[in-house]
Design an enzyme around this catalytic site. Structure first.
Site, PDB file in Angstrom:
ATOM      1  N   CYS A 110       0.857  -1.214  -0.017  1.00  0.00           N
ATOM      2  CA  CYS A 110       0.004  -0.067   0.109  1.00  0.00           C
ATOM      3  C   CYS A 110       0.885   1.283   0.084  1.00  0.00           C
ATOM      4  O   CYS A 110       0.487   2.316  -0.106  1.00  0.00           O
ATOM      5  CB  CYS A 110      -0.925  -0.017   1.456  1.00  0.00           C
ATOM      6  SG  CYS A 110      -2.172  -1.305   1.467  1.00  0.00           S
ATOM      7  N   HIS A 243      -2.849   7.234   3.750  1.00  0.00           N
ATOM      8  CA  HIS A 243      -3.295   6.032   3.225  1.00  0.00           C
ATOM      9  C   HIS A 243      -4.585   5.708   3.875  1.00  0.00           C
ATOM     10  O   HIS A 243      -4.770   5.788   5.085  1.00  0.00           O
ATOM     11  CB  HIS A 243      -2.272   5.023   3.334  1.00  0.00           C
ATOM     12  CG  HIS A 243      -2.766   3.582   2.967  1.00  0.00           C
ATOM     13  ND1 HIS A 243      -3.620   3.366   1.871  1.00  0.00           N
ATOM     14  CD2 HIS A 243      -2.796   2.318   3.672  1.00  0.00           C
ATOM     15  CE1 HIS A 243      -3.967   1.770   1.814  1.00  0.00           C
ATOM     16  NE2 HIS A 243      -3.322   1.498   2.846  1.00  0.00           N
ATOM     17  N   ASN A 273     -10.293   0.556   1.378  1.00  0.00           N
ATOM     18  CA  ASN A 273      -8.787   0.662   1.243  1.00  0.00           C
ATOM     19  C   ASN A 273      -8.689   0.088  -0.401  1.00  0.00           C
ATOM     20  O   ASN A 273      -8.603  -0.922  -0.431  1.00  0.00           O
ATOM     21  CB  ASN A 273      -8.403  -0.406   2.349  1.00  0.00           C
ATOM     22  CG  ASN A 273      -6.964  -0.320   2.361  1.00  0.00           C
ATOM     23  OD1 ASN A 273      -6.313   0.091   1.470  1.00  0.00           O
ATOM     24  ND2 ASN A 273      -6.370  -0.845   3.364  1.00  0.00           N
TER      25      ASN A 273
HETATM   26  O1  UT7 Z   1      -3.784  -1.027   3.779  1.00  0.00           O
HETATM   27  C1  UT7 Z   1      -2.800  -1.829   4.371  1.00  0.00           C
HETATM   28  C2  UT7 Z   1      -2.577  -1.936   5.691  1.00  0.00           C
HETATM   29  N1  UT7 Z   1      -3.698  -2.365   6.572  1.00  0.00           N
HETATM   30  C3  UT7 Z   1      -4.140  -2.011   7.616  1.00  0.00           C
HETATM   31  O2  UT7 Z   1      -3.526  -0.830   8.136  1.00  0.00           O
HETATM   32  C4  UT7 Z   1      -4.882  -2.683   8.424  1.00  0.00           C
HETATM   33  C5  UT7 Z   1      -5.015  -2.495  10.123  1.00  0.00           C
HETATM   34  N2  UT7 Z   1      -5.879  -3.087  10.867  1.00  0.00           N
HETATM   35  C6  UT7 Z   1      -7.119  -2.954  10.969  1.00  0.00           C
HETATM   36  O3  UT7 Z   1      -7.635  -1.764  10.396  1.00  0.00           O
HETATM   37  C7  UT7 Z   1      -8.010  -3.449  12.040  1.00  0.00           C
HETATM   38  O4  UT7 Z   1      -7.200  -4.565  12.769  1.00  0.00           O
HETATM   39  C8  UT7 Z   1      -9.193  -4.322  11.254  1.00  0.00           C
HETATM   40  C9  UT7 Z   1     -10.151  -3.235  10.710  1.00  0.00           C
HETATM   41  C10 UT7 Z   1      -8.694  -5.017  10.210  1.00  0.00           C
HETATM   42  C11 UT7 Z   1      -9.800  -4.948  12.483  1.00  0.00           C
HETATM   43  O5  UT7 Z   1     -10.219  -4.297  13.470  1.00  0.00           O
HETATM   44  P1  UT7 Z   1      -9.927  -4.768  14.791  1.00  0.00           P
HETATM   45  O6  UT7 Z   1     -10.632  -3.783  15.625  1.00  0.00           O
HETATM   46  O7  UT7 Z   1      -8.314  -4.724  15.110  1.00  0.00           O
HETATM   47  O8  UT7 Z   1     -10.646  -5.970  15.045  1.00  0.00           O
HETATM   48  P2  UT7 Z   1     -10.114  -7.519  15.632  1.00  0.00           P
HETATM   49  O9  UT7 Z   1      -9.163  -8.128  14.693  1.00  0.00           O
HETATM   50  O10 UT7 Z   1      -9.440  -7.245  16.833  1.00  0.00           O
HETATM   51  O11 UT7 Z   1     -11.421  -8.164  15.952  1.00  0.00           O
HETATM   52  C12 UT7 Z   1     -12.264  -7.899  16.912  1.00  0.00           C
HETATM   53  C13 UT7 Z   1     -13.390  -8.817  16.830  1.00  0.00           C
HETATM   54  C14 UT7 Z   1     -13.268 -10.516  16.540  1.00  0.00           C
HETATM   55  O12 UT7 Z   1     -14.182 -10.973  17.149  1.00  0.00           O
HETATM   56  P3  UT7 Z   1     -13.971 -11.939  18.520  1.00  0.00           P
HETATM   57  O13 UT7 Z   1     -12.683 -12.607  18.449  1.00  0.00           O
HETATM   58  O14 UT7 Z   1     -13.496 -10.755  19.540  1.00  0.00           O
HETATM   59  O15 UT7 Z   1     -14.878 -12.458  18.919  1.00  0.00           O
HETATM   60  C15 UT7 Z   1     -13.327 -10.597  15.271  1.00  0.00           C
HETATM   61  O16 UT7 Z   1     -13.549 -11.926  14.824  1.00  0.00           O
HETATM   62  O17 UT7 Z   1     -14.286  -8.479  15.777  1.00  0.00           O
HETATM   63  C16 UT7 Z   1     -14.608  -9.652  14.699  1.00  0.00           C
HETATM   64  N3  UT7 Z   1     -14.480  -9.273  13.475  1.00  0.00           N
HETATM   65  C17 UT7 Z   1     -15.614  -8.812  12.909  1.00  0.00           C
HETATM   66  N4  UT7 Z   1     -16.925  -8.681  13.057  1.00  0.00           N
HETATM   67  C18 UT7 Z   1     -17.939  -8.248  12.300  1.00  0.00           C
HETATM   68  C19 UT7 Z   1     -13.454  -9.200  12.682  1.00  0.00           C
HETATM   69  N5  UT7 Z   1     -13.973  -8.589  11.384  1.00  0.00           N
HETATM   70  C20 UT7 Z   1     -15.388  -8.453  11.501  1.00  0.00           C
HETATM   71  C21 UT7 Z   1     -16.379  -7.945  10.723  1.00  0.00           C
HETATM   72  N6  UT7 Z   1     -17.581  -7.930  11.204  1.00  0.00           N
HETATM   73  N7  UT7 Z   1     -15.737  -7.730   9.219  1.00  0.00           N
END
Ligand code: UT7
Length: 318
Positions: A110, A243, A273
């Site tokens: 990215c 970004h 994104n």
């Molecule tokens: O462009 C390239 C660079 N990429 C980035 O910079 C991305 C950086 N990371 C992020 O933006 C975030 O980490 C994400 C948006 C990818 C994820 O958000 P998060 O707040 O870090 O969520 P998480 O991975 O800690 O997941 C929290 C919960 C999990 O459930 P449990 O285990 O707490 O029950 C996930 O399974 O949210 C769940 N989850 C979702 N729930 C509903 C993950 N994706 C989803 C979803 N809808 N789409």
């Protein structure tokens, strides 16, 4: 001598996909996506190729700059989702817009568009006169559409610039911390009868939390370093183009540096994104909005697979 921006362009696919539509086949919700990422909808290719998007953005940038394809000395494309591993996306665009100059791709995840600006600055130091640079992605091609943690984030689009000789590229910082443990898109494994390693799934893999930590730190450090290298303070930066990976990452930087929110550009809500295209699409929006004034300083920052990150400061020369 570096370069100045002579024209910008962008191109998004026709089809808009809302969070509600994704919720029909993924265990997700509009509320979760908006709160955790800041995306409401994104553009998704249905018939368009990465080359179509890239060429669309290129033609718009060429038109704005009053440049004919045959005047170009070089075409560079930043992408992780070209239609083919070979020919390069840049060569496919060269063919489509009927240019005749050399052409090649750059892959820095990215962060590719800022790595490409640095590369272009090098070409201008060698005497090149007109360079077309394009960030273009069809990331929906690489998504695992059963994985809610990545499928809701990535989208398609392209942004381009035509560059000519000038002194706009003031400072930069480029970083790479190589490794594929937290973010990767495995390439086609091949059919060799001799290869004994099990192929990885050919989809985007992302450990969101790890990348998030890297991204917040990288964006703040790189921005601060690039602005300092330019001999400026953050107050003197008229526009920040970050970004578009997660609205929370952008908001963190806005708060840390006390940037006026209206000076920090954001379109993740409607574009998602778009990886190497995201800062270029925003730059085109800014240029076309008519808000830029001669001499305005623009800071760009990006981060992504590699892991890579970068920031730069550009002075707008009208
Ligand atoms: O462009 C390239 C660079 N990429 C980035 O910079 C991305 C950086 N990371 C992020 O933006 C975030 O980490 C994400 C948006 C990818 C994820 O958000 P998060 O707040 O870090 O969520 P998480 O991975 O800690 O997941 C929290 C919960 C999990 O459930 P449990 O285990 O707490 O029950 C996930 O399974 O949210 C769940 N989850 C979702 N729930 C509903 C993950 N994706 C989803 C979803 N809808 N789409």
């Amino acid at each position: 001598m570096s370069f100045k921006i002579l024209g910008t362009g962008s191109c998004l696919p026709q089809r808009t996909v809302t969070n509600e539509e994704l919720s029909e086949f993924l265990d997700t919700s509009d509320e979760w996506i908006q709160q955790r990422v800041g995306i409401r909808q994104r553009r998704v290719c249905t018939t368009e190729t990465t080359t179509d998007l890239a060429a669309g953005a290129a033609i718009a940038a060429l038109e704005m700059s009053g440049t004919k394809p045959e005047e170009l000395d070089m075409i560079l494309c930043a992408t992780v989702s070209a239609d083919n591993a070979a020919p390069s996306l840049a060569c496919s665009v060269q063919n489509k817009i009927e240019a005749s100059c050399p052409a090649m791709d750059i892959n820095a995840g990215c962060t590719g568009f800022i790595y490409m600006l640095e590369t272009a600055a090098g070409f201008f130091a060698m005497g090149y006169k007109k360079i077309l640079i394009i960030g273009a992605e069809r990331l929906t091609r690489c998504a695992d559409w059963t994985d809610r943690s990545t499928a809701v984030i990535f989208a398609d689009g392209a942004g381009a610039m035509v560059l000519g000789p000038g002194n706009s590229y003031i400072s930069s910082k480029l970083v790479a911390k190589g490794g594929d443990a937290v973010l990767r898109i495995p390439s086609f494994h091949g059919m060799s009868p001799f290869y004994e390693v099990e192929p990885r799934e050919p989809y985007i893999y992302m450990n969101g939390q790890e990348v998030f930590k890297f991204a917040v730190n990288a964006m703040c450090t790189d921005l601060a370093d690039a602005v300092e290298k330019a001999g400026l303070t953050m107050d003197e930066i008229a526009w920040v183009i970050p970004h578009q990976a997660n609205a929370r990452i952008i908001d963190f930087a806005v708060k840390k540096f006390g940037i006026k929110p209206e000076r920090c550009l954001k379109n993740i809500e409607i574009t998602g994104n778009t990886s190497a295209a995201s800062v270029a699409i925003l730059a085109d929006e800014l240029v076309r909005s008519g808000r830029l004034k001669d001499g305005d300083y623009i800071a760009m920052a990006a981060f992504g697979a590699g892991l890579t990150s970068a920031a730069c400061v550009i002075k707008w020369e009208a």
